[in-house]
Design an enzyme around this catalytic site. Sequence first.
Site, mmCIF file in Angstrom:
data_model
loop_
_atom_site.group_PDB
_atom_site.id
_atom_site.type_symbol
_atom_site.label_atom_id
_atom_site.label_comp_id
_atom_site.label_asym_id
_atom_site.label_seq_id
_atom_site.Cartn_x
_atom_site.Cartn_y
_atom_site.Cartn_z
ATOM 1 N N TYR A 64 0.811 -1.215 0.000
ATOM 2 C CA TYR A 64 0.000 0.000 0.000
ATOM 3 C C TYR A 64 0.851 1.274 0.000
ATOM 4 O O TYR A 64 0.690 2.145 -0.864
ATOM 5 C CB TYR A 64 -0.944 0.000 1.196
ATOM 6 C CG TYR A 64 -1.816 1.245 1.274
ATOM 7 C CD1 TYR A 64 -2.870 1.422 0.389
ATOM 8 C CD2 TYR A 64 -1.552 2.247 2.207
ATOM 9 C CE1 TYR A 64 -3.664 2.559 0.442
ATOM 10 C CE2 TYR A 64 -2.343 3.378 2.271
ATOM 11 C CZ TYR A 64 -3.397 3.537 1.382
ATOM 12 O OH TYR A 64 -4.158 4.660 1.426
ATOM 13 N N LYS A 84 1.330 4.309 -2.995
ATOM 14 C CA LYS A 84 1.025 5.728 -2.864
ATOM 15 C C LYS A 84 2.260 6.595 -3.145
ATOM 16 O O LYS A 84 2.142 7.710 -3.655
ATOM 17 C CB LYS A 84 0.469 6.018 -1.470
ATOM 18 C CG LYS A 84 -0.898 5.384 -1.219
ATOM 19 C CD LYS A 84 -1.935 5.841 -2.243
ATOM 20 C CE LYS A 84 -3.334 5.333 -1.913
ATOM 21 N NZ LYS A 84 -4.354 5.791 -2.887
#
Length: 255
Positions: free
Chosen positions: A178, A182
Amino acid sequence: MDERNTHRKIALITGANKGIGRATAERLAELGVTVLIGARNARRGEEAAAAVRAGGGDAHAVTLDVTDLATVEAAAGWVEERFGRLDVLVNNAAITGSGQVPPEDAVDQIPSGVDLDMVRSVFETNVFGVIAVTNAMLPLLRRSPAPRIVNLSSGGGSLALNSEPGGPLSGLPQSAAYSPSKTALNALTVQYANELRKDGILVNAAAPGYVATDINDHRGFLTPAQGATVVVRLATLDADGPTGGFFSEDGPVPW
């Protein structure tokens, strides 16, 4: 019905049937923007759009799975036929890869043991999906007098915050899926901003904060409406606003 001559701004938000995406749609609708609720599930998208309309806003559901190029292209064609342009694109749809768990329990993200297929699926949505949607919508954005793109990032994507010993993220399991997705999204934001600056298209990344949503099992301390504040601000920037930046509601976030 062809609404090409509407004077309202037109905003498409991916993953907008719930969470920060829906709160963004509601707030933009309150500002008089026509909001297009992008959702993988047609029924849930229509329910969200109906709720926005019930509140007095102008909203339409659009079936859109950012990992399915056919639905992305179909959505672009629908916007083209219905409105002829797009003024705002909010790339909100994202997954963590760990399911509905708080960050402290996402031990499957630890780099030394992470499953590569999970990493690929996260990047497919959070990075490649943003490229697919952005590129499909760019011809429509170029027809807007004031086009804006907002990419939903996270403080977890900040290399500065992640590498700070004893910093705000130091107590969480290290993430190989994750957070890097980003970080990649932040890099993409800068690259798109650099390319599109000459066209007056402002492209920025938003860090909404720790918002209570499905992806953290609603453990966040901010409401979706609070998280949407910075998104709406970046979506409605004046012509002299920033581009290629990374912002929270408190101001610039370190890369």
